[in-house]
Design a protein around this motif. Sequence first.
Motif, PDB file in Angstrom:
ATOM      1  N   TYR A   1       0.863  -1.179   0.000  1.00 22.66           N
ATOM      2  CA  TYR A   1       0.000   0.000   0.000  1.00 22.66           C
ATOM      3  C   TYR A   1       0.900   1.230   0.000  1.00 22.66           C
ATOM      4  O   TYR A   1       1.793   1.353   0.840  1.00 22.66           O
ATOM      5  CB  TYR A   1      -0.910  -0.011   1.231  1.00 22.66           C
ATOM      6  N   PHE A   2       0.637   2.145  -0.959  1.00 20.10           N
ATOM      7  CA  PHE A   2       1.559   3.268  -1.182  1.00 20.10           C
ATOM      8  C   PHE A   2       0.754   4.564  -1.355  1.00 20.10           C
ATOM      9  O   PHE A   2       0.294   4.881  -2.439  1.00 20.10           O
ATOM     10  CB  PHE A   2       2.423   3.005  -2.424  1.00 20.10           C
ATOM     11  N   PRO A   3       0.609   5.318  -0.280  1.00 23.54           N
ATOM     12  CA  PRO A   3      -0.125   6.587  -0.371  1.00 23.54           C
ATOM     13  C   PRO A   3       0.813   7.766  -0.580  1.00 23.54           C
ATOM     14  O   PRO A   3       2.008   7.692  -0.293  1.00 23.54           O
ATOM     15  CB  PRO A   3      -0.789   6.677   1.006  1.00 23.54           C
ATOM     16  N   TRP A   4       0.248   8.853  -1.057  1.00 25.11           N
ATOM     17  CA  TRP A   4       0.945  10.127  -1.174  1.00 25.11           C
ATOM     18  C   TRP A   4       0.160  11.177  -0.398  1.00 25.11           C
ATOM     19  O   TRP A   4      -1.052  11.293  -0.551  1.00 25.11           O
ATOM     20  CB  TRP A   4       1.060  10.550  -2.633  1.00 25.11           C
ATOM     21  N   TYR A   5       0.886  11.921   0.434  1.00 23.35           N
ATOM     22  CA  TYR A   5       0.274  12.981   1.222  1.00 23.35           C
ATOM     23  C   TYR A   5       0.837  14.329   0.796  1.00 23.35           C
ATOM     24  O   TYR A   5       2.027  14.447   0.497  1.00 23.35           O
ATOM     25  CB  TYR A   5       0.524  12.769   2.714  1.00 23.35           C
TER      26      TYR A   5
ATOM     27  N   TYR B   1       4.560  18.014  16.297  1.00 20.12           N
ATOM     28  CA  TYR B   1       3.982  16.715  16.602  1.00 20.12           C
ATOM     29  C   TYR B   1       2.588  16.609  15.984  1.00 20.12           C
ATOM     30  O   TYR B   1       1.755  17.510  16.133  1.00 20.12           O
ATOM     31  CB  TYR B   1       3.887  16.516  18.119  1.00 20.12           C
ATOM     32  N   PHE B   2       2.369  15.508  15.281  1.00 19.74           N
ATOM     33  CA  PHE B   2       1.071  15.253  14.670  1.00 19.74           C
ATOM     34  C   PHE B   2       0.472  13.979  15.241  1.00 19.74           C
ATOM     35  O   PHE B   2       1.123  12.942  15.296  1.00 19.74           O
ATOM     36  CB  PHE B   2       1.196  15.097  13.151  1.00 19.74           C
ATOM     37  N   CYS B   3      -0.775  14.090  15.634  1.00 18.46           N
ATOM     38  CA  CYS B   3      -1.568  12.932  16.001  1.00 18.46           C
ATOM     39  C   CYS B   3      -2.400  12.543  14.780  1.00 18.46           C
ATOM     40  O   CYS B   3      -2.805  13.421  13.995  1.00 18.46           O
ATOM     41  CB  CYS B   3      -2.472  13.283  17.175  1.00 18.46           C
ATOM     42  N   ALA B   4      -2.636  11.261  14.595  1.00 17.06           N
ATOM     43  CA  ALA B   4      -3.424  10.809  13.457  1.00 17.06           C
ATOM     44  C   ALA B   4      -4.246   9.599  13.868  1.00 17.06           C
ATOM     45  O   ALA B   4      -3.927   8.910  14.851  1.00 17.06           O
ATOM     46  CB  ALA B   4      -2.530  10.457  12.269  1.00 17.06           C
ATOM     47  N   SER B   5      -5.292   9.342  13.113  1.00 15.94           N
ATOM     48  CA  SER B   5      -6.115   8.171  13.392  1.00 15.94           C
ATOM     49  C   SER B   5      -6.583   7.551  12.084  1.00 15.94           C
ATOM     50  O   SER B   5      -6.564   8.203  11.021  1.00 15.94           O
ATOM     51  CB  SER B   5      -7.322   8.547  14.252  1.00 15.94           C
ATOM     52  N   LYS B   6      -6.990   6.294  12.154  1.00 13.34           N
ATOM     53  CA  LYS B   6      -7.610   5.661  10.997  1.00 13.34           C
ATOM     54  C   LYS B   6      -8.587   4.605  11.475  1.00 13.34           C
ATOM     55  O   LYS B   6      -8.526   4.108  12.589  1.00 13.34           O
ATOM     56  CB  LYS B   6      -6.579   5.042  10.046  1.00 13.34           C
ATOM     57  N   ASP B   7      -9.498   4.238  10.586  1.00 13.41           N
ATOM     58  CA  ASP B   7     -10.522   3.255  10.887  1.00 13.41           C
ATOM     59  C   ASP B   7      -9.894   1.875  10.946  1.00 13.41           C
ATOM     60  O   ASP B   7      -8.854   1.615  10.329  1.00 13.41           O
ATOM     61  CB  ASP B   7     -11.591   3.304   9.786  1.00 13.41           C
TER      62      ASP B   7
ATOM     63  N   GLY C   1      -9.765  -2.106   4.644  1.00 14.47           N
ATOM     64  CA  GLY C   1      -9.659  -1.365   3.389  1.00 14.47           C
ATOM     65  C   GLY C   1      -9.461   0.114   3.573  1.00 14.47           C
ATOM     66  O   GLY C   1      -9.155   0.831   2.643  1.00 14.47           O
ATOM     67  N   ALA C   2      -9.600   0.577   4.793  1.00 17.41           N
ATOM     68  CA  ALA C   2      -9.539   2.019   5.057  1.00 17.41           C
ATOM     69  C   ALA C   2      -8.191   2.357   5.650  1.00 17.41           C
ATOM     70  O   ALA C   2      -8.009   2.338   6.852  1.00 17.41           O
ATOM     71  CB  ALA C   2     -10.654   2.440   5.993  1.00 17.41           C
ATOM     72  N   ASN C   3      -7.231   2.676   4.784  1.00 13.32           N
ATOM     73  CA  ASN C   3      -5.889   2.974   5.259  1.00 13.32           C
ATOM     74  C   ASN C   3      -5.603   4.453   5.373  1.00 13.32           C
ATOM     75  O   ASN C   3      -4.496   4.835   5.667  1.00 13.32           O
ATOM     76  CB  ASN C   3      -4.865   2.338   4.318  1.00 13.32           C
ATOM     77  N   VAL C   4      -6.596   5.290   5.132  1.00 13.27           N
ATOM     78  CA  VAL C   4      -6.366   6.729   5.112  1.00 13.27           C
ATOM     79  C   VAL C   4      -6.160   7.250   6.524  1.00 13.27           C
ATOM     80  O   VAL C   4      -6.986   7.054   7.406  1.00 13.27           O
ATOM     81  CB  VAL C   4      -7.559   7.462   4.470  1.00 13.27           C
ATOM     82  N   LEU C   5      -5.041   7.912   6.732  1.00 12.71           N
ATOM     83  CA  LEU C   5      -4.777   8.565   8.004  1.00 12.71           C
ATOM     84  C   LEU C   5      -5.413   9.949   8.012  1.00 12.71           C
ATOM     85  O   LEU C   5      -5.251  10.711   7.056  1.00 12.71           O
ATOM     86  CB  LEU C   5      -3.275   8.731   8.224  1.00 12.71           C
ATOM     87  N   THR C   6      -6.107  10.257   9.095  1.00  8.38           N
ATOM     88  CA  THR C   6      -6.616  11.607   9.319  1.00  8.38           C
ATOM     89  C   THR C   6      -5.728  12.258  10.369  1.00  8.38           C
ATOM     90  O   THR C   6      -5.603  11.744  11.484  1.00  8.38           O
ATOM     91  CB  THR C   6      -8.064  11.580   9.809  1.00  8.38           C
ATOM     92  N   PHE C   7      -5.091  13.368   9.996  1.00 10.79           N
ATOM     93  CA  PHE C   7      -4.155  14.043  10.892  1.00 10.79           C
ATOM     94  C   PHE C   7      -4.819  15.182  11.644  1.00 10.79           C
ATOM     95  O   PHE C   7      -5.756  15.823  11.145  1.00 10.79           O
ATOM     96  CB  PHE C   7      -2.983  14.625  10.090  1.00 10.79           C
ATOM     97  N   GLY C   8      -4.305  15.431  12.844  1.00 10.44           N
ATOM     98  CA  GLY C   8      -4.643  16.647  13.553  1.00 10.44           C
ATOM     99  C   GLY C   8      -3.860  17.820  12.982  1.00 10.44           C
ATOM    100  O   GLY C   8      -3.022  17.647  12.082  1.00 10.44           O
ATOM    101  N   ALA C   9      -4.105  19.002  13.508  1.00  9.75           N
ATOM    102  CA  ALA C   9      -3.491  20.221  12.973  1.00  9.75           C
ATOM    103  C   ALA C   9      -2.044  20.398  13.408  1.00  9.75           C
ATOM    104  O   ALA C   9      -1.342  21.263  12.898  1.00  9.75           O
ATOM    105  CB  ALA C   9      -4.308  21.437  13.380  1.00  9.75           C
ATOM    106  N   GLY C  10      -1.585  19.597  14.354  1.00 12.72           N
ATOM    107  CA  GLY C  10      -0.197  19.665  14.781  1.00 12.72           C
ATOM    108  C   GLY C  10      -0.003  20.494  16.037  1.00 12.72           C
ATOM    109  O   GLY C  10      -0.783  21.408  16.339  1.00 12.72           O
ATOM    110  N   SER C  11       1.061  20.160  16.763  1.00 11.82           N
ATOM    111  CA  SER C  11       1.462  20.901  17.962  1.00 11.82           C
ATOM    112  C   SER C  11       2.939  21.214  17.825  1.00 11.82           C
ATOM    113  O   SER C  11       3.755  20.300  17.710  1.00 11.82           O
ATOM    114  CB  SER C  11       1.230  20.060  19.226  1.00 11.82           C
ATOM    115  N   ARG C  12       3.263  22.504  17.815  1.00  9.41           N
ATOM    116  CA  ARG C  12       4.669  22.915  17.675  1.00  9.41           C
ATOM    117  C   ARG C  12       5.269  23.096  19.053  1.00  9.41           C
ATOM    118  O   ARG C  12       4.823  23.946  19.830  1.00  9.41           O
ATOM    119  CB  ARG C  12       4.776  24.201  16.871  1.00  9.41           C
ATOM    120  N   LEU C  13       6.286  22.284  19.360  1.00 10.88           N
ATOM    121  CA  LEU C  13       6.928  22.303  20.672  1.00 10.88           C
ATOM    122  C   LEU C  13       8.362  22.775  20.531  1.00 10.88           C
ATOM    123  O   LEU C  13       9.115  22.278  19.684  1.00 10.88           O
ATOM    124  CB  LEU C  13       6.906  20.902  21.288  1.00 10.88           C
TER     125      LEU C  13
END
Lengths: 113, 114
Positions: A32-36, B89-95, B99-111
Motif C-alpha cells: 500500500y503506497f499513499p501520497w500525502y 507533533y502530529f496525532c493521526a487516526s484511521k478506521d 480497506g480504510a488505510n487513510v490517516l486523518t491528521f490533527g493540525a499539529g502541535s509545535r513544541l
Amino acid sequence: GENVEQHPSTLSVQEGDSAVIKCTYSDSASNYFPWYKQELGKRPQLIIDIRSNVGEKKDQRIAVTLNKTAKHFSLHITETQPEDSAVYFCAASTGSGYSTLTFGKGTMLLVSP
Amino acid sequence: NAGVTQTPKFRILKIGQSMTLQCTQDMNHNYMYWYRQDPGMGLKLIYYSVGAGITDKGEVPNGYNVSRSTTEDFPLRLELAAPSQTSVYFCASKDRDIGANVLTFGAGSRLTVL
C-alpha cells in the motif's frame, strides 16, 4: 523494518510544467503506497494512493505509478499550478489494519507563475 | 464532526520540564498514532495504538510515553524535555476496516524546548 527513500528533496517548476517525484521502498511485503500533500503550516492530507495489484492510478491532474519488481513508485503532476506548491510525502505499508506507514523525507514542490 | 483535535498548538518548554500533548478524535477510529516532523526528515512514528488499552512503540519512542484509556483519547507525555524534542507533533487516526488505510491528521502541535 521498511525504509522509504524519496527524491528529489526540492523541485522547482514553471506553471503548466509536469512534476515527477520518485520513491523507493525496501520491504517486498509492502503493498500500500499513499501520497500525502502538506501545505505550509497545515496538516498532511492524502491526495492519492495505490495498492500493489494496480500498476497505475489517476485522479485528474495527478497519477501514481508502481513498479513492484523494482520496488519504486512515482507521483506525476501534470499542468502544475501555483496551488500545487507544497511538501509531498510518499509512504509505504503492508496495508493491513495493524500495519504502520513509513514515510519518505518529503519533496518540496515550488510552482512559479 | 471535528476529526482529530490536538492541544496545545504551540508550547515552549524549559529543559527538564514535563508536559502532555493531548489528542482526541470523534470518528470512533480504533487506530491512533503520534508522529514527529523535523525539517527535511519526514514524519517519524513515535507511538501507536490499535485500540483502548493497547499501545506500541514506533521508530523513535525514547523520551516519550503514551496511554490509551478510551477510544477517543491518545495523549503523548514528555517526561524530561530535551532540546532534541523540539519538533512539530502530529496525532493521526484511521478506521479499523482493513480497506480504510487513510490517516486523518490533527493540525499539529509545535513544541520548542529551550
